[in-house]
Design a protein around this motif. Structure first.
Motif, PDB file in Angstrom:
ATOM      1  N   GLY A 212       0.814  -1.211   0.000  1.00  0.00           N
ATOM      2  CA  GLY A 212       0.000   0.000   0.000  1.00  0.00           C
ATOM      3  C   GLY A 212       0.848   1.261   0.000  1.00  0.00           C
ATOM      4  O   GLY A 212       0.510   2.250  -0.655  1.00  0.00           O
TER       5      GLY A 212
ATOM      6  N   ALA B 284      -3.167   1.588  -2.917  1.00  0.00           N
ATOM      7  CA  ALA B 284      -3.106   1.986  -1.510  1.00  0.00           C
ATOM      8  C   ALA B 284      -4.478   1.831  -0.850  1.00  0.00           C
ATOM      9  O   ALA B 284      -4.583   1.279   0.253  1.00  0.00           O
ATOM     10  CB  ALA B 284      -2.604   3.416  -1.387  1.00  0.00           C
TER      11      ALA B 284
ATOM     12  N   ARG C 217      -5.262  -1.972  -0.395  1.00  0.00           N
ATOM     13  CA  ARG C 217      -4.499  -2.613   0.687  1.00  0.00           C
ATOM     14  C   ARG C 217      -4.987  -2.133   2.052  1.00  0.00           C
ATOM     15  O   ARG C 217      -5.106  -2.923   2.977  1.00  0.00           O
ATOM     16  CB  ARG C 217      -3.003  -2.349   0.549  1.00  0.00           C
ATOM     17  CG  ARG C 217      -2.343  -2.881  -0.726  1.00  0.00           C
ATOM     18  CD  ARG C 217      -2.758  -4.284  -1.107  1.00  0.00           C
ATOM     19  NE  ARG C 217      -1.998  -4.803  -2.219  1.00  0.00           N
ATOM     20  CZ  ARG C 217      -2.322  -4.642  -3.507  1.00  0.00           C
ATOM     21  NH1 ARG C 217      -3.410  -3.982  -3.848  1.00  0.00           N
ATOM     22  NH2 ARG C 217      -1.557  -5.164  -4.456  1.00  0.00           N
TER      23      ARG C 217
END
Length: 109
Positions: free
Chosen positions: A65, A85, A88
């Motif tokens: 991420g 990002a 995650r």
């Protein structure tokens, strides 16, 4: 901490590590770093191989991420980097469990 000229890596004690994606929104990056710290702690304190593996998987998700693992952030579009990002972080937050426990008011924390 020193950065390489292109900003893609940091150098710590002469060793090069991939830098966090500089284009991530700070609140999201902070949440990912928080998950990363809790996951690293869980790796150290794991009592079984299964819990250690689960904690290492969390470390992997957080580092992906942040752009520090997986496909290099500079090879992705900004949209793809932000999507990764967000994905995650959502996965980490959906996992719950001891590595994700946050102190609550009245917990003595």
């Amino acid at each position: 901490m020193e950065r390489t000229e292109d900003g893609r890596y940091i150098v710590v004690d002469g060793r090069r590590w991939r830098a966090t994606d500089p284009e991530l929104d700070e609140p999201m990056a902070a949440q990912l770093r928080s998950h990363l710290g809790r996951a690293r702690s869980a790796v150290r304190t794991a009592e079984t191989e299964g819990s250690r593996r689960a904690a290492r998987d969390r470390v992997q998700l957080a580092k992906e991420g942040l752009g520090e693992r997986g496909e290099a952030w500079w090879e992705l579009t900004l949209t793809a980097r932000r999507e990764r990002a967000r994905d995650r972080l959502a996965t980490l937050e959906g996992l719950g469990g001891p590595a994700d426990r946050r102190p609550r008011k009245g917990d003595g924390a």
